[in-house]
Write a protein that holds these residues in place. Structure first.
Motif, PDB file in Angstrom:
ATOM      1  N   UNK A 102      -1.094 -10.924  -6.036  1.00  0.00           N
ATOM      2  CA  UNK A 102       0.346 -10.706  -6.113  1.00  0.00           C
ATOM      3  C   UNK A 102       0.860 -10.180  -4.776  1.00  0.00           C
ATOM      4  N   UNK A 103       2.042 -10.602  -4.408  1.00  0.00           N
ATOM      5  CA  UNK A 103       2.687 -10.095  -3.194  1.00  0.00           C
ATOM      6  C   UNK A 103       3.407  -8.802  -3.532  1.00  0.00           C
ATOM      7  N   UNK A 104       3.041  -7.728  -2.831  1.00  0.00           N
ATOM      8  CA  UNK A 104       3.642  -6.433  -3.109  1.00  0.00           C
ATOM      9  C   UNK A 104       3.865  -5.666  -1.811  1.00  0.00           C
ATOM     10  N   UNK A 105       4.862  -4.806  -1.825  1.00  0.00           N
ATOM     11  CA  UNK A 105       5.090  -3.831  -0.763  1.00  0.00           C
ATOM     12  C   UNK A 105       5.304  -2.492  -1.458  1.00  0.00           C
ATOM     13  N   UNK A 106       4.574  -1.474  -1.009  1.00  0.00           N
ATOM     14  CA  UNK A 106       4.751  -0.132  -1.570  1.00  0.00           C
ATOM     15  C   UNK A 106       5.436   0.747  -0.531  1.00  0.00           C
ATOM     16  N   UNK A 107       6.390   1.537  -0.972  1.00  0.00           N
ATOM     17  CA  UNK A 107       7.107   2.485  -0.115  1.00  0.00           C
ATOM     18  C   UNK A 107       6.811   3.861  -0.675  1.00  0.00           C
ATOM     19  N   UNK A 108       6.269   4.772   0.163  1.00  0.00           N
ATOM     20  CA  UNK A 108       5.794   6.052  -0.359  1.00  0.00           C
ATOM     21  C   UNK A 108       6.105   7.203   0.581  1.00  0.00           C
ATOM     22  N   UNK A 109       6.286   8.379   0.000  1.00  0.00           N
ATOM     23  CA  UNK A 109       6.472   9.600   0.799  1.00  0.00           C
ATOM     24  C   UNK A 109       5.163  10.381   0.884  1.00  0.00           C
ATOM     25  N   UNK A 110       4.151   9.972   0.147  1.00  0.00           N
ATOM     26  CA  UNK A 110       2.834  10.595   0.176  1.00  0.00           C
ATOM     27  C   UNK A 110       1.832   9.635  -0.407  1.00  0.00           C
ATOM     28  N   UNK A 111       0.537   9.975  -0.240  1.00  0.00           N
ATOM     29  CA  UNK A 111      -0.515   9.106  -0.733  1.00  0.00           C
ATOM     30  C   UNK A 111      -1.051   9.498  -2.098  1.00  0.00           C
ATOM     31  N   UNK A 112      -0.520  10.589  -2.671  1.00  0.00           N
ATOM     32  CA  UNK A 112      -1.008  11.079  -3.954  1.00  0.00           C
ATOM     33  C   UNK A 112      -2.171  12.034  -3.754  1.00  0.00           C
ATOM     34  N   UNK A 113      -2.280  13.008  -4.625  1.00  0.00           N
ATOM     35  CA  UNK A 113      -3.343  14.025  -4.565  1.00  0.00           C
ATOM     36  C   UNK A 113      -3.392  14.731  -3.215  1.00  0.00           C
ATOM     37  N   UNK A 114      -2.232  14.884  -2.597  1.00  0.00           N
ATOM     38  CA  UNK A 114      -2.152  15.610  -1.335  1.00  0.00           C
ATOM     39  C   UNK A 114      -2.602  14.832  -0.113  1.00  0.00           C
ATOM     40  N   UNK A 115      -2.790  13.526  -0.246  1.00  0.00           N
ATOM     41  CA  UNK A 115      -3.236  12.708   0.881  1.00  0.00           C
ATOM     42  C   UNK A 115      -2.043  12.109   1.626  1.00  0.00           C
ATOM     43  N   UNK A 116      -2.306  11.681   2.842  1.00  0.00           N
ATOM     44  CA  UNK A 116      -1.288  10.969   3.619  1.00  0.00           C
ATOM     45  C   UNK A 116      -1.140   9.548   3.075  1.00  0.00           C
ATOM     46  N   UNK A 117      -0.014   8.925   3.355  1.00  0.00           N
ATOM     47  CA  UNK A 117       0.197   7.532   2.964  1.00  0.00           C
ATOM     48  C   UNK A 117      -0.784   6.670   3.759  1.00  0.00           C
ATOM     49  N   UNK A 118      -1.608   5.869   3.072  1.00  0.00           N
ATOM     50  CA  UNK A 118      -2.536   5.007   3.795  1.00  0.00           C
ATOM     51  C   UNK A 118      -1.793   3.865   4.477  1.00  0.00           C
ATOM     52  N   UNK A 119      -2.434   3.287   5.487  1.00  0.00           N
ATOM     53  CA  UNK A 119      -1.844   2.145   6.192  1.00  0.00           C
ATOM     54  C   UNK A 119      -1.891   0.873   5.357  1.00  0.00           C
ATOM     55  N   UNK A 120      -2.880   0.777   4.488  1.00  0.00           N
ATOM     56  CA  UNK A 120      -3.116  -0.441   3.720  1.00  0.00           C
ATOM     57  C   UNK A 120      -3.803  -0.053   2.418  1.00  0.00           C
ATOM     58  N   UNK A 121      -3.484  -0.719   1.329  1.00  0.00           N
ATOM     59  CA  UNK A 121      -4.191  -0.532   0.061  1.00  0.00           C
ATOM     60  C   UNK A 121      -4.794  -1.861  -0.347  1.00  0.00           C
ATOM     61  N   UNK A 122      -6.070  -1.825  -0.736  1.00  0.00           N
ATOM     62  CA  UNK A 122      -6.764  -3.026  -1.180  1.00  0.00           C
ATOM     63  C   UNK A 122      -7.369  -2.738  -2.543  1.00  0.00           C
ATOM     64  N   UNK A 123      -6.896  -3.476  -3.557  1.00  0.00           N
ATOM     65  CA  UNK A 123      -7.455  -3.337  -4.897  1.00  0.00           C
ATOM     66  C   UNK A 123      -8.645  -4.273  -5.033  1.00  0.00           C
ATOM     67  N   UNK A 124      -9.733  -3.750  -5.577  1.00  0.00           N
ATOM     68  CA  UNK A 124     -10.951  -4.534  -5.765  1.00  0.00           C
ATOM     69  C   UNK A 124     -11.387  -4.449  -7.222  1.00  0.00           C
ATOM     70  N   UNK A 125     -12.266  -5.358  -7.627  1.00  0.00           N
ATOM     71  CA  UNK A 125     -12.731  -5.339  -9.017  1.00  0.00           C
ATOM     72  C   UNK A 125     -13.873  -4.356  -9.236  1.00  0.00           C
ATOM     73  N   UNK A 126     -14.546  -3.892  -8.176  1.00  0.00           N
ATOM     74  CA  UNK A 126     -15.651  -2.938  -8.311  1.00  0.00           C
ATOM     75  C   UNK A 126     -15.604  -1.951  -7.144  1.00  0.00           C
TER      76      UNK A 126
END
Length: 117
Positions: A47-71
């Motif tokens: 799927x084509x997606x763009x995420x806009x975030x003010x933080x990365x969650x759990x106190x982390x910085x916003x990552x440059x890239x997110x890659x979802x994998x099956x494992x």
């Protein structure tokens, strides 16, 4: 109007070194090579997606890239075996994903994730 594709462009001093990192860690195939730019892809439709975030969650910085994998555990083991810099440990997050952050050879932070089942 229909978006047909969204491409992440990663600046690199050494295209081949960064290409090898993503191809090896994520089993991506070379689908275009002009020397100064290469494109890697997988055979699955994503799927084509763009995420806009003010933080990365759990106190982390916003990552440059997110890659979802099956494992995510398998990719984490591969990243460790490759000697990658894990910048956020493998964690089950309260919003339903298991993930870790890894730095690519150029220092870009990649959020590698899978949905908890």
């Amino acid at each position: 109007m229909t978006v047909l594709r969204i491409v992440a462009n990663i600046p690199a001093g050494s295209v081949r070194r960064v290409q090898d990192f993503y191809a090896t860690l994520f089993d991506l195939e070379l689908v275009m090579d002009h020397g100064w730019i290469v494109t890697l892809a997988c055979s699955e439709t994503a799927a084509a997606q763009i995420s806009i975030a003010s933080g990365g969650g759990s106190g982390t910085a916003v990552p440059d890239l997110s890659i979802e994998v099956d494992d995510v555990d398998a990719v984490h083991r591969r990243a460790i075996a490759m000697g990658c810099d894990i910048t956020y440990p493998l964690t089950d997050e309260p919003w339903g994903v298991r993930r870790f952050y890894v730095a690519d050879p150029e220092g870009k932070i990649v959020n590698v994730l899978g949905h908890l089942r």
